[in-house]
Write an enzyme that holds these catalytic residues in place. Structure first.
Site, PDB file in Angstrom:
ATOM      1  N   HIS A   1      -6.090   6.008 -13.292  1.00 47.38           N
ATOM      2  CA  HIS A   1      -7.123   7.045 -13.379  1.00 47.38           C
ATOM      3  C   HIS A   1      -7.415   7.446 -14.826  1.00 47.38           C
ATOM      4  O   HIS A   1      -6.643   7.153 -15.749  1.00 47.38           O
ATOM      5  CB  HIS A   1      -6.680   8.285 -12.596  1.00 47.38           C
TER       6      HIS A   1
ATOM      7  N   GLU B   1       1.074   9.038  -6.667  1.00 45.86           N
ATOM      8  CA  GLU B   1       1.997   8.837  -7.785  1.00 45.86           C
ATOM      9  C   GLU B   1       3.427   9.212  -7.404  1.00 45.86           C
ATOM     10  O   GLU B   1       3.665   9.934  -6.427  1.00 45.86           O
ATOM     11  CB  GLU B   1       1.537   9.664  -8.994  1.00 45.86           C
TER      12      GLU B   1
ATOM     13  N   ARG C   1      -7.530  13.227  -9.511  1.00 44.28           N
ATOM     14  CA  ARG C   1      -7.781  12.454 -10.730  1.00 44.28           C
ATOM     15  C   ARG C   1      -8.091  10.994 -10.415  1.00 44.28           C
ATOM     16  O   ARG C   1      -8.864  10.351 -11.134  1.00 44.28           O
ATOM     17  CB  ARG C   1      -6.596  12.578 -11.693  1.00 44.28           C
TER      18      ARG C   1
END
Length: 206
Positions: A8, A82, A58
Site C-alpha cells: 500500500h 498485515e 490503506r
C-alpha cells in the site's frame, strides 16, 4: 497467471516511523494517494482480471484507485491483513535497536513460530496469506478464459508480501530480513506448471 503484489501507499504512521500492524487502520496520506494514482497509471495496460485487497483502509484505498482504471471491483480478503503485532502497535521503530524485521527474527530457536505479545507469529501470517494464493491459483487453473498472461493484483502489506514471495520460492522465513519492500513497491510472481518464479521485485520506478 501473473500475481502482482503491491504494498500500500504511505500513511502518516509510515512517515512518522510508527509500527503499523494488522490492528491499526490508518488512511493514506497525500503522498500515499499520489503513489496510488501513479501505480494505477503504471498498471493501466496490464491484463488484470481481479483485484484483491487487505481489509485495512490503506490497502483498500490503494486498490480502489487501481481498480478504477480497469472497471473491476475490489475483493476484500481478511487473509491479506498485515501481521498482528499486538503490544507493539503504534510504537516508534526508533525505540528498537534493529530493524523491525530483525527484531522479529532475533536469534532464538524456532523464532518464526514466536508470537508477539498479544499478536501472531510469522508462520501464522504466512499460513493465512498462502491460503489466499492457493485459492487464486486453483481458480485460474480451472478457468479456460484465463491464460498465462492474465494478472491478479493483490494489495496488502510489508510482511504479507514478503511471506507470500518466500513461500512461492520455497525459501525459509529467516530470509525475510534479506528483502525489503518499499511503500508502493510492485513485485510480480509468475505461476507456471513447474511452479512460481519471481520476475519483478519492489519496483518503484513509476
Amino acid at each position: 497467471m501473473k500475481l502482482i503484489l503491491i504494498r500500500h501507499g504511505e500513511t502518516h504512521w509510515n512517515k512518522d516511523g510508527l509500527i503499523q500492524g494488522g490492528d491499526s487502520d490508518i488512511q493514506l496520506n497525500d503522498t500515499g494517494l499520489e503513489q496510488a494514482r501513479k501505480l494505477a497509471a503504471f498498471l493501466e495496460n496490464e491484463p488484470i482480471i481481479a483485484i484483491l485487497s487487505s481489509p485495512l483502509q490503506r490497502a483498500i484505498a490503494t486498490a480502489e484507485v487501481i481498480a478504477s482504471h480497469h472497471q473491476l471491483p475490489v475483493e476484500i480478503d481478511h487473509g491479506l491483513k498485515e501481521l498482528k503485532v499486538g503490544d507493539l502497535e503504534g510504537m516508534s521503530i526508533s525505540k528498537l535497536t534493529t530493524t523491525f524485521s530483525q527484531f522479529l527474527l532475533h536469534r532464538r530457536q524456532d523464532r518464526e513460530h514466536i508470537k508477539l505479545p498479544n499478536g501472531e507469529s510469522l508462520v501464522e501470517l504466512q499460513g493465512r496469506a498462502w491460503e489466499v494464493i492457493e485459492r487464486l491459483v486453483e481458480k485460474h487453473r480451472t478457468n479456460p478464459e484465463h491464460n498465462q498472461d492474465t494478472a491478479v493484483v493483490i494489495v496488502s502489506h510489508y510482511f504479507v508480501t514478503l511471506a507470500i514471495i518466500l513461500k512461492a520460492l520455497g525459501l525459509p522465513l529467516d530470509y525475510l530480513i534479506r528483502f525489503k519492500v518499499d511503500l508502493g513497491g510492485v513485485s510480480v510472481l509468475e505461476f507456471r506448471d513447474y511452479g512460481a518464479r519471481l520476475v519483478t521485485f519492489n519496483d518503484t520506478s513509476y
